[in-house]
Design an enzyme around this catalytic site. Structure first.
Site, short mmCIF file in Angstrom:
data_model
loop_
_atom_site.label_atom_id
_atom_site.label_comp_id
_atom_site.label_asym_id
_atom_site.label_seq_id
_atom_site.Cartn_x
_atom_site.Cartn_y
_atom_site.Cartn_z
N GLU A 159 0.81 -1.24 0.00
CA GLU A 159 0.00 0.00 0.00
C GLU A 159 0.83 1.28 0.00
O GLU A 159 0.61 2.17 0.81
CB GLU A 159 -0.97 -0.02 1.19
N ASN A 200 2.15 -5.27 -3.10
CA ASN A 200 0.75 -5.59 -2.79
C ASN A 200 -0.03 -4.31 -2.48
O ASN A 200 0.43 -3.46 -1.72
CB ASN A 200 0.75 -6.51 -1.55
N HIS A 235 -10.43 -6.32 -2.47
CA HIS A 235 -11.55 -6.01 -1.56
C HIS A 235 -12.59 -5.29 -2.39
O HIS A 235 -12.55 -4.05 -2.53
CB HIS A 235 -11.07 -5.11 -0.41
N GLU A 264 -6.19 -10.71 -1.29
CA GLU A 264 -7.01 -10.49 -0.09
C GLU A 264 -8.48 -10.48 -0.49
O GLU A 264 -9.25 -9.60 -0.11
CB GLU A 264 -6.63 -9.17 0.59
N ASP A 266 -12.30 -10.63 -0.99
CA ASP A 266 -13.60 -10.73 -0.32
C ASP A 266 -14.57 -9.82 -1.06
O ASP A 266 -14.16 -8.80 -1.61
CB ASP A 266 -13.53 -10.39 1.19
O1 9MR Z 1 -7.65 -8.09 8.30
C1 9MR Z 1 -6.69 -7.34 9.01
C2 9MR Z 1 -7.25 -6.86 10.32
O2 9MR Z 1 -7.49 -7.97 11.20
C3 9MR Z 1 -6.30 -5.89 10.99
O3 9MR Z 1 -6.90 -5.33 12.13
C4 9MR Z 1 -5.92 -4.77 10.01
C5 9MR Z 1 -4.85 -3.88 10.58
O4 9MR Z 1 -3.65 -4.55 10.71
O5 9MR Z 1 -5.41 -5.31 8.81
C6 9MR Z 1 -6.31 -6.15 8.15
O6 9MR Z 1 -5.70 -6.62 6.95
C7 9MR Z 1 -5.36 -5.63 5.98
C8 9MR Z 1 -4.12 -6.10 5.25
O7 9MR Z 1 -3.09 -6.35 6.17
C9 9MR Z 1 -3.67 -5.09 4.21
N1 9MR Z 1 -4.74 -4.76 3.30
C10 9MR Z 1 -6.01 -4.37 3.90
C11 9MR Z 1 -6.45 -5.45 4.90
C12 9MR Z 1 -7.79 -5.11 5.48
O8 9MR Z 1 -7.67 -3.95 6.27
#
Ligand code: 9MR
Length: 373
Positions: A159, A200, A235, A264, A266
């Site tokens: 990101e 990513n 997402h 990722e 969903d």
């Molecule tokens: O799903 C993850 C959630 O449990 C955490 O609280 C959050 C912060 O670390 O991150 C979420 O996963 C993210 C991923 O690491 C990067 N892309 C976006 C995902 C959804 O927020």
């Protein structure tokens, strides 16, 4: 007489099975495994949380190794978790994940080395470049070094782009300058020369942000540093999967010599508070009832539309099975998804292939069907 007892026995057994909580587990045992169905096409992955890594949650214990051949740590490899203080690393959970994956012969994708979010507290307010650089180099070397030769791939940078394709004004950009991305890949490559290295991000299928990724990749390649692939997070909303942009992106990344992954995946079914399809966890909105239309169950009509959306996506990805190397779902079942709490806390979302008691949804079968056609 014997027949009568047989009938009674049959009725008792059927009734017992239908009330037995393990029913869902026996249903799973006869499911077609996604990882087998798509064996010739791509790896099928899931994100795992700590309960799942420790196999404490009985629901998915059998389901996960049965369905998936790749795993990503949903949280336990993030810097805040694995590197909480200067010179203090906590590898316990990540080690467990590695053991888990080895036991079930799954490939591990390390998520993630360089990310502006979920940074350890001691880094968050650093202003001077020397300290950030020390953290950056030490973090990459130590974490990548620990899993050298055992981990399949790393999300080296996560990101790093704004929606318009320019570089995100993160602590890394502000202190280290724009070369930090090339440097991150260079360090990771050196620390584990065999691991695959990925960039990513979310929304990078969108043209402006995609152009930003392409510029990044060209810069990395021009510096003689290796990058193997791009993870499109995926997402999306169930009624707006950007198929055309996804297809254009796969082609563009492939023409740079890169594999594409959906990392990722969903498909949210809930109304979004904003126009744009964001996944920035720092942006949140307030709860109201209209924003949580299905607190008890997903209406079948919506589940059917979601199933079609998943199928259309898989049909597209199958067309590019030479270019797409992995599809990872962001979680195993609906109850566990981050989308129940983001961007609004306490909603009931239904974005994945398995429902809250780990039973397959219409979407699961529609995905399986795409390979049979
Ligand atoms: O799903 C993850 C959630 O449990 C955490 O609280 C959050 C912060 O670390 O991150 C979420 O996963 C993210 C991923 O690491 C990067 N892309 C976006 C995902 C959804 O927020």
């Amino acid at each position: 007489m014997r027949a009568k007892y047989s009938i009674i026995f049959f009725v008792v057994v059927v009734t017992a099975i239908s009330f037995y909580p393990g029913k869902r587990i026996s249903a799973q045992q006869i499911l077609p495994p996604l990882k087998e169905v798509f064996k010739k096409d791509f790896l099928i992955g899931t994100a795992l949380n700590s309960m799942q890594i420790y196999e404490k949650d009985a629901g998915p214990v059998k389901l996960i190794p049965q369905q998936f051949n790749a795993v990503t740590a949903e949280n336990v490899m993030k810097a805040a978790e694995i590197h909480p203080q200067w010179n203090v690393y906590q590898f316990e959970m990540a080690d467990k994940l590695m053991d888990y994956a080895a036991r079930y012969r799954m490939k591990v994708n390390g998520h993630t080395l360089v990310w502006h979010s979920q940074l350890p507290v001691f880094v968050q307010h650093m202003k001077d470049a020397d300290s950030v650089m020390r953290f950056f180099v030490d973090h990459i070397n130590t974490v990548v070094g620990r899993y050298k030769g055992r981990i399949y791939s790393w999300d080296v940078v996560n990101e790093a782009l704004e929606e318009d394709g320019t570089l995100r004004r993160s602590i890394f950009l502000e202190t280290l300058g724009e070369d930090y991305i090339v440097n991150a890949f260079r360090l990771a490559q050196k620390a584990d020369p065999k691991a695959k290295l990925y960039y990513n991000d979310y929304n990078i299928e969108q043209p402006l942000k995609r152009a930003g990724v392409i510029a990044l990749v060209k810069k990395i390649q021009a510096a003689g540093v290796r990058i193997d692939g791009i993870g499109i997070q995926g997402h999306w909303r169930y009624d707006a999967v950007p198929l055309q942009y996804i297809e254009e992106s796969i082609r563009a990344f492939s023409s740079l010599g890169l594999e594409t992954m959906i990392t990722e995946l969903d498909l949210s079914v809930l109304p979004g508070p904003w126009e744009s399809n964001e996944a920035d966890i720092n942006k949140t909105a307030r709860w109201n009832e209209r924003m949580n239309p299905w607190p008890d169950a997903l209406p079948d009509t919506v589940a059917q539309i979601q199933a079609k959306a998943y199928a259309s996506l898989f049909i597209l990805l199958l067309k590019y099975n030479q270019q797409v190397s992995r599809i990872t779902f962001w979680g195993v079942n609906d109850g566990q998804s981050w989308l129940n709490d983001w961007p609004i806390k306490g909603r009931t979302n239904y974005p994945l292939l398995f429902d809250r008691i780990f039973l397959p949804k219409h979407a699961f079968y529609s995905v399986i069907e795409t390979r049979r056609k």
